[in-house]
Motif scaffolding. Sequence first.
Motif, short mmCIF file in Angstrom:
data_model
loop_
_atom_site.label_atom_id
_atom_site.label_comp_id
_atom_site.label_asym_id
_atom_site.label_seq_id
_atom_site.Cartn_x
_atom_site.Cartn_y
_atom_site.Cartn_z
N ASP A 90 0.81 -1.25 0.09
CA ASP A 90 0.10 -0.04 0.02
C ASP A 90 0.78 1.33 -0.11
O ASP A 90 0.53 2.36 -0.85
CB ASP A 90 -0.90 -0.09 1.23
CG ASP A 90 -1.94 -0.99 1.08
OD1 ASP A 90 -2.24 -1.44 -0.09
OD2 ASP A 90 -2.59 -1.23 2.07
N ARG A 120 1.46 3.91 -3.12
CA ARG A 120 0.94 5.17 -3.05
C ARG A 120 2.33 6.32 -3.50
O ARG A 120 2.12 7.41 -4.20
CB ARG A 120 0.79 5.50 -1.60
CG ARG A 120 0.49 6.95 -1.07
CD ARG A 120 0.33 7.34 0.32
NE ARG A 120 1.62 7.22 0.81
CZ ARG A 120 2.51 8.23 0.92
NH1 ARG A 120 2.36 9.22 0.45
NH2 ARG A 120 3.77 7.87 1.62
N ASP A 142 2.00 8.45 -6.75
CA ASP A 142 2.29 9.76 -6.65
C ASP A 142 3.31 10.49 -7.47
O ASP A 142 3.19 11.66 -8.06
CB ASP A 142 2.38 10.35 -5.22
CG ASP A 142 1.34 10.34 -4.34
OD1 ASP A 142 0.26 10.20 -4.77
OD2 ASP A 142 1.27 10.67 -2.99
#
Length: 294
Positions: free
Chosen positions: A259, A263, A267
């Motif tokens: 996770d 992320r 990004d």
Amino acid sequence: MAYATTDDGVRLQYEETGTGRLVIFVHEFAGDIRSWEPQMRHFGQRYRCVAFAARGFLPSDVPENPSSYSQARAADDIAAVLAATGEKQAHVVGLSMGGFATLHFGLRHPQLALSLCVGGCGYGAELEQRPRFQAEADTIAAFITSAGMPAFAEKYAYGPTRVQFENKDPRGFAEFKKALAEHSALGSANTQIGCQGERPSLYDLVDKMRAMTVPTLVLTGDEDWPCLAPSMLMKREIPSAALAVMPNCGHTINLEDPDEFNRIVGDFIVQVEAGRWPKRDPRAVSGSITGMKS
């Protein structure tokens, strides 16, 4: 099942999912094409994602001669996979052995790279560690050849930067170790001899790094000790690089904490796609601590 063919005739098996901008995932030595499943599922919702088995890793071809394996070939193999997709450029995400290949892909083929995520890159990179690392590569190859992959997996999976994975996710770790035991012994031994043990030190690539302009994310776990100093080196020397450190993580960061990995990488790609990834401001590099020189 799709295949790319390299300029030396090696077939590389790859899988893909999703549509949109191309993202290529490049696995580590102890991993394989299956290692990227959490990323294929996540990023496949937004992008065209491709993961491939490196040469020496089934179901890709396993060349018999160690001379068919090198750091340059590993980088060029990414280009071969990219060509097979019919796309002109890709975001490339690599871990460990795949991180080295990703960096060298950016150095050798910058025109093909939309961005580079260089994860877990640094084992044996420090100049004083190179003789030890090269000796260990020879030891690993000899052990694999004599004892086989299941016995090797029982040792290698419990390295000092992998126990974090076991502690966090025993089921995931067991799956990782089982997959490692299924690798080709010949391919794994040859990868250690021809690619791992012979790759150049990152510290010998500083001049090339300073000339890089491809958006680059250097990503490491804070308990991946062999990668911390080399990660700082890449951050310092690549003008287009940022450094992200995942807390309480070892080496297998994309599986250990998918996770957080997704992320951070997500990004990064979004910023690159938006044209908002910066190059270092020359004013940030100064001989002064505060900018106020006496």
